[in-house]
Write a protein that holds these residues in place. Structure first.
Motif, PDB file in Angstrom:
ATOM      1  N   VAL A  21       1.396  -1.171   0.215  1.00 40.89           N
ATOM      2  CA  VAL A  21      -0.032  -0.113  -0.333  1.00 40.89           C
ATOM      3  C   VAL A  21       0.675   1.230   0.085  1.00 40.89           C
ATOM      4  N   VAL A  22       2.166   1.033   0.848  1.00 46.17           N
ATOM      5  CA  VAL A  22       2.928   2.295   0.575  1.00 46.17           C
ATOM      6  C   VAL A  22       3.800   2.580  -0.509  1.00 46.17           C
ATOM      7  N   LYS A  23       4.396   1.081  -1.060  1.00 43.66           N
ATOM      8  CA  LYS A  23       4.306   1.667  -2.278  1.00 43.66           C
ATOM      9  C   LYS A  23       3.000   2.527  -3.626  1.00 43.66           C
ATOM     10  N   MET A  24       2.471   1.505  -3.539  1.00 43.23           N
ATOM     11  CA  MET A  24       1.326   1.989  -4.356  1.00 43.23           C
ATOM     12  C   MET A  24       0.768   4.166  -4.093  1.00 43.23           C
ATOM     13  N   VAL A  25       0.802   4.285  -3.038  1.00 46.20           N
ATOM     14  CA  VAL A  25       0.917   5.702  -2.681  1.00 46.20           C
ATOM     15  C   VAL A  25       2.019   6.465  -2.813  1.00 46.20           C
ATOM     16  N   LEU A  26       2.273   5.845  -2.829  1.00 48.19           N
ATOM     17  CA  LEU A  26       4.343   7.328  -3.426  1.00 48.19           C
ATOM     18  C   LEU A  26       4.003   6.966  -5.119  1.00 48.19           C
ATOM     19  N   GLN A  27       3.374   6.027  -5.498  1.00 43.05           N
ATOM     20  CA  GLN A  27       3.749   6.184  -6.768  1.00 43.05           C
ATOM     21  C   GLN A  27       2.721   6.685  -7.729  1.00 43.05           C
ATOM     22  N   ASP A  28       1.793   6.740  -6.966  1.00 39.72           N
ATOM     23  CA  ASP A  28       0.182   7.780  -7.273  1.00 39.72           C
ATOM     24  C   ASP A  28       0.433   9.228  -7.458  1.00 39.72           C
ATOM     25  N   GLU A  29       0.851  10.521  -8.270  1.00 40.62           N
ATOM     26  CA  GLU A  29       1.105  11.226  -8.166  1.00 40.62           C
ATOM     27  C   GLU A  29      -0.465  12.435  -7.276  1.00 40.62           C
ATOM     28  N   ALA A  30      -1.416  11.407  -7.266  1.00 36.97           N
ATOM     29  CA  ALA A  30      -3.145  11.886  -7.003  1.00 36.97           C
ATOM     30  C   ALA A  30      -2.764  11.761  -5.461  1.00 36.97           C
ATOM     31  N   LEU A  31      -1.869  10.698  -4.679  1.00 40.47           N
ATOM     32  CA  LEU A  31      -1.975  10.505  -3.306  1.00 40.47           C
ATOM     33  C   LEU A  31      -1.122  10.787  -2.904  1.00 40.47           C
ATOM     34  N   GLU A  32      -0.714  11.064  -1.586  1.00 38.53           N
ATOM     35  CA  GLU A  32      -0.103  11.794  -0.509  1.00 38.53           C
ATOM     36  C   GLU A  32       0.184  10.745   0.651  1.00 38.53           C
ATOM     37  N   LEU A  33       0.951   9.687   0.911  1.00 39.71           N
ATOM     38  CA  LEU A  33       1.591   9.497   2.064  1.00 39.71           C
ATOM     39  C   LEU A  33       1.499  10.808   3.392  1.00 39.71           C
ATOM     40  N   VAL A  34       0.620  10.676   4.333  1.00 39.21           N
ATOM     41  CA  VAL A  34       1.150  11.804   4.847  1.00 39.21           C
ATOM     42  C   VAL A  34       1.212  10.468   6.906  1.00 39.21           C
ATOM     43  N   ALA A  35       0.909   9.444   6.276  1.00 41.14           N
ATOM     44  CA  ALA A  35       0.970   8.808   8.133  1.00 41.14           C
ATOM     45  C   ALA A  35       1.205   7.027   7.715  1.00 41.14           C
ATOM     46  N   ALA A  36       1.822   6.761   8.977  1.00 38.89           N
ATOM     47  CA  ALA A  36       2.347   5.124   8.601  1.00 38.89           C
ATOM     48  C   ALA A  36       2.657   5.237   9.949  1.00 38.89           C
ATOM     49  N   VAL A  37       1.878   3.498  10.319  1.00 28.27           N
ATOM     50  CA  VAL A  37       1.725   3.632  11.906  1.00 28.27           C
ATOM     51  C   VAL A  37       2.223   1.826  12.219  1.00 28.27           C
ATOM     52  N   ASP A  45      11.475   5.212   8.244  1.00 29.02           N
ATOM     53  CA  ASP A  45      10.771   6.077   7.145  1.00 29.02           C
ATOM     54  C   ASP A  45      10.257   4.616   6.497  1.00 29.02           C
ATOM     55  N   ALA A  46       8.735   5.620   6.770  1.00 29.60           N
ATOM     56  CA  ALA A  46       7.641   4.463   5.786  1.00 29.60           C
ATOM     57  C   ALA A  46       8.138   4.031   4.208  1.00 29.60           C
ATOM     58  N   GLY A  47       8.812   4.740   3.652  1.00 25.72           N
ATOM     59  CA  GLY A  47       8.897   4.243   2.209  1.00 25.72           C
ATOM     60  C   GLY A  47      10.734   3.564   2.230  1.00 25.72           C
ATOM     61  N   LEU A  48      11.432   3.518   3.148  1.00 27.04           N
ATOM     62  CA  LEU A  48      12.425   2.892   3.537  1.00 27.04           C
ATOM     63  C   LEU A  48      12.345   1.690   3.890  1.00 27.04           C
ATOM     64  N   GLU A  54      13.045   6.856   0.341  1.00 29.69           N
ATOM     65  CA  GLU A  54      12.666   7.580   1.495  1.00 29.69           C
ATOM     66  C   GLU A  54      11.515   8.502   1.121  1.00 29.69           C
ATOM     67  N   SER A  55      10.571   8.872   2.233  1.00 32.99           N
ATOM     68  CA  SER A  55       9.245   9.350   1.695  1.00 32.99           C
ATOM     69  C   SER A  55       9.404  10.132   2.403  1.00 32.99           C
ATOM     70  N   GLY A  56       9.578  10.717   4.393  1.00 35.18           N
ATOM     71  CA  GLY A  56       9.987  11.386   4.612  1.00 35.18           C
ATOM     72  C   GLY A  56       9.000  11.361   6.016  1.00 35.18           C
ATOM     73  N   VAL A  57       7.901  10.357   5.681  1.00 33.72           N
ATOM     74  CA  VAL A  57       7.199  10.245   6.767  1.00 33.72           C
ATOM     75  C   VAL A  57       8.204   8.740   7.688  1.00 33.72           C
ATOM     76  N   LEU A  58       7.733   9.301   8.954  1.00 36.78           N
ATOM     77  CA  LEU A  58       8.135   8.073  10.094  1.00 36.78           C
ATOM     78  C   LEU A  58       7.009   7.387  10.491  1.00 36.78           C
ATOM     79  N   THR A  59       7.286   6.612  10.178  1.00 32.44           N
ATOM     80  CA  THR A  59       6.062   4.759  11.162  1.00 32.44           C
ATOM     81  C   THR A  59       5.555   6.192  13.215  1.00 32.44           C
ATOM     82  N   ARG A  60       4.982   6.005  13.427  1.00 32.31           N
ATOM     83  CA  ARG A  60       3.858   6.081  14.887  1.00 32.31           C
ATOM     84  C   ARG A  60       3.250   4.880  15.298  1.00 32.31           C
ATOM     85  N   GLN A  61       3.838   5.159  16.559  1.00 32.33           N
ATOM     86  CA  GLN A  61       3.209   3.743  17.613  1.00 32.33           C
ATOM     87  C   GLN A  61       1.808   3.854  17.446  1.00 32.33           C
TER      88      GLN A  61
END
Length: 268
Positions: A21-37, A45-48, A54-61
């Motif tokens: 799902v993370v990969k799909m979101v990052l590959q679609d310009e219509a979508l933006e990954l803003v949070a990962a749990v 980094d969720a992308g890594l 690198e996505s710049g979105v860090l996973t949260r607890q």
């Protein structure tokens, strides 16, 4: 003039489906990954984690922590049945549209979550399967049952799957039951020499669950009639096959109010 991107949060971001799902979101310009749990890999980094750079979105607890800081539009959840209901309620409370691929919801929970979505004026989706081919298999099976009402379902998954029967087979059984009356099949004097040998009973027919290592996800619906059988089968070989459906769901869920159960209802 550019269209605003849909802001997506992902739970279970380091899980097998979460990574896709993370990969799909990052590959679609219509979508933006803003949070990962992901509780087991907090601060990464969720992308890594997904192998997508690198996505710049860090996973949260926790999901609450992620949604409190992300201003997300949509939550995609492919976690476990024990967490899915709570995650869905949390998303709705934050005004975030849930797209849930986890099974295990009761009919009462679905009705409750539908009402909560309507109160918030947001859409939501629970789908046992996001594969376009699997949805077509269900549709074809329901149609065939009108003409060949004697039917059984055999579903195959890996030996680590937590639930049986699968959500896909249950949804298939529900669609068949809507299309044909209950028909008790087989010999009325039939006895199981080994308990469970005939599979699980649903509306007059049986569902059989196979669990073996090396298997990913397959299902066949077998119909029997005088002098003939019909088999409708779908095979999934990779989790990436679910992503076109997830992508469609993320975009469609922005356009309606209330919770929908079943991906077939949003297919064009």
């Amino acid at each position: 003039m550019s269209t605003q991107r849909i802001r997506v949060a992902v739970t279970g971001a380091s899980g097998r489906m979460g990574k896709e799902v993370v990969k799909m979101v990052l590959q679609d310009e219509a979508l933006e990954l803003v949070a990962a749990v992901n509780a087991s890999s907090t601060g990464m980094d969720a992308g890594l984690l997904a192998g997508a750079g690198e996505s710049g979105v860090l996973t949260r607890q926790s999901l609450e922590e992620a949604l409190a800081h992300a201003n997300a539009d949509v939550l995609v959840d492919f976690t476990v049945p024990q967490a899915a209901y709570s995650n869905t309620r949390t998303a709705i409370e934050y005004g975030v549209r849930p797209v849930i691929g986890t099974t295990g919801f009761t009919p009462e929970q679905i009705v409750e979550l539908d009402e909560l979505c309507k109160q918030k004026g947001i859409g939501g989706l629970i789908a046992p399967n996001f594969s376009i081919g699997a949805i077509l298999m269900m549709k074809f099976a329901a149609d065939a049952s009108k003409y060949l009402p004697n039917v059984e379902i055999i579903e195959y998954h890996g030996d680590q799957k937590l639930d049986a029967p699968s959500g896909t087979s249950i949804k298939t059984a529900e669609l068949i039951s809507e299309a044909r009356r209950e028909l008790r099949q087989g010999n009325p004097k039939e006895e199981e020499v080994i308990e469970g040998a005939r599979g699980g009973y649903y509306n007059g027919f049986r569902i059989h669950s196979v669990r073996l290592p090396g298997v990913f996800a397959q299902q066949e619906v077998i119909f029997g009639g005088d002098g003939q059988t019909l088999k409708i089968r779908h095979d999934s070989y990779d989790r990436a096959g679910y992503m076109p459906g997830v992508n469609t769901a993320v975009k469609k869920v922005m356009t309606y109010s209330g919770l929908i159960y079943g991906f077939e209802h949003i297919m064009e």
